[in-house]
Scaffold this motif. Structure first.
Motif, PDB file in Angstrom:
ATOM      1  N   PRO A   1       1.873  -4.495   2.982  1.00  0.00           N
ATOM      2  CA  PRO A   1       3.068  -3.649   3.078  1.00  0.00           C
ATOM      3  C   PRO A   1       3.737  -3.723   4.459  1.00  0.00           C
ATOM      4  O   PRO A   1       4.965  -3.681   4.569  1.00  0.00           O
ATOM      5  CB  PRO A   1       2.550  -2.239   2.797  1.00  0.00           C
ATOM      6  CG  PRO A   1       1.290  -2.446   2.028  1.00  0.00           C
ATOM      7  CD  PRO A   1       0.704  -3.729   2.543  1.00  0.00           C
ATOM      8  N   PHE A   2       2.936  -3.856   5.512  1.00  0.00           N
ATOM      9  CA  PHE A   2       3.485  -3.959   6.863  1.00  0.00           C
ATOM     10  C   PHE A   2       4.173  -5.307   7.061  1.00  0.00           C
ATOM     11  O   PHE A   2       5.192  -5.401   7.748  1.00  0.00           O
ATOM     12  CB  PHE A   2       2.394  -3.737   7.904  1.00  0.00           C
ATOM     13  CG  PHE A   2       1.753  -2.385   7.792  1.00  0.00           C
ATOM     14  CD1 PHE A   2       2.391  -1.258   8.280  1.00  0.00           C
ATOM     15  CD2 PHE A   2       0.526  -2.238   7.166  1.00  0.00           C
ATOM     16  CE1 PHE A   2       1.808  -0.004   8.152  1.00  0.00           C
ATOM     17  CE2 PHE A   2      -0.066  -1.002   7.034  1.00  0.00           C
ATOM     18  CZ  PHE A   2       0.577   0.132   7.529  1.00  0.00           C
TER      19      PHE A   2
ATOM     20  N   ALA B   1       5.657  -6.944   4.639  1.00  0.00           N
ATOM     21  CA  ALA B   1       6.906  -6.823   3.883  1.00  0.00           C
ATOM     22  C   ALA B   1       7.977  -6.074   4.683  1.00  0.00           C
ATOM     23  O   ALA B   1       9.165  -6.376   4.563  1.00  0.00           O
ATOM     24  CB  ALA B   1       6.649  -6.122   2.556  1.00  0.00           C
ATOM     25  N   LYS B   2       7.556  -5.130   5.525  1.00  0.00           N
ATOM     26  CA  LYS B   2       8.497  -4.357   6.347  1.00  0.00           C
ATOM     27  C   LYS B   2       8.908  -5.102   7.616  1.00  0.00           C
ATOM     28  O   LYS B   2       9.777  -4.645   8.347  1.00  0.00           O
ATOM     29  CB  LYS B   2       7.879  -3.022   6.751  1.00  0.00           C
ATOM     30  CG  LYS B   2       7.659  -2.067   5.608  1.00  0.00           C
ATOM     31  CD  LYS B   2       6.981  -0.811   6.132  1.00  0.00           C
ATOM     32  CE  LYS B   2       6.544   0.091   5.007  1.00  0.00           C
ATOM     33  NZ  LYS B   2       5.787   1.248   5.496  1.00  0.00           N
TER      34      LYS B   2
ATOM     35  N   ALA C   1       6.891  -5.485  10.172  1.00  0.00           N
ATOM     36  CA  ALA C   1       6.294  -4.734  11.271  1.00  0.00           C
ATOM     37  C   ALA C   1       4.953  -5.293  11.723  1.00  0.00           C
ATOM     38  O   ALA C   1       4.237  -4.651  12.486  1.00  0.00           O
ATOM     39  CB  ALA C   1       6.129  -3.274  10.857  1.00  0.00           C
TER      40      ALA C   1
ATOM     41  N   LYS D   1       5.970 -12.344  15.115  1.00  0.00           N
ATOM     42  CA  LYS D   1       5.948 -11.850  13.741  1.00  0.00           C
ATOM     43  C   LYS D   1       5.160 -12.817  12.868  1.00  0.00           C
ATOM     44  O   LYS D   1       5.202 -14.026  13.077  1.00  0.00           O
ATOM     45  CB  LYS D   1       7.368 -11.700  13.200  1.00  0.00           C
ATOM     46  CG  LYS D   1       8.061 -10.458  13.710  1.00  0.00           C
ATOM     47  CD  LYS D   1       9.294 -10.167  12.892  1.00  0.00           C
ATOM     48  CE  LYS D   1       9.878  -8.845  13.329  1.00  0.00           C
ATOM     49  NZ  LYS D   1      11.002  -8.448  12.487  1.00  0.00           N
TER      50      LYS D   1
END
Length: 99
Positions: free
Chosen positions: A26-27, A29-30, A32, A68
């Protein structure tokens, strides 16, 4: 002579945890999620982010030692599912592969 770790370093070390790629998706995907090369001390990098040491952070970003998580790195982590270490320095989650 051994230098004592800073209070912030000790705090971040205490907040570092083992985590799986599935939990980190989920991180990713964001946008982050930041990869820290295993040659670097994850906690020292987190400390530099937390203290806004712009010159040091910029040097790591430029060299590619921190950045990233790319799609190819994400796929690699998904396929291999290696043990990872993570620490949060909002808004980022910094990770690297456990040795």
């Amino acid at each position: 002579m051994t230098q004592e770790p800073s209070t912030l370093y000790a705090k971040l070390l205490g907040e570092t945890a083992s985590i799986t790629w599935k939990e980190l998706q989920p991180f990713f995907a964001k946008g982050a999620l930041l990869w820290v090369e295993p040659t670097l001390d994850l906690i020292a990098v987190a400390e530099a982010f937390a203290e806004n040491r712009e010159a040091q952070v910029a040097a790591w970003l430029k060299s590619g030692d921190v950045g990233k998580v790319s799609e190819s790195k994400a796929l690699d982590l998904f396929e291999r599912d290696p043990p990872l270490w993570a620490v949060v320095v909002a808004p980022w989650v910094l990770i690297h592969e456990r040795a």
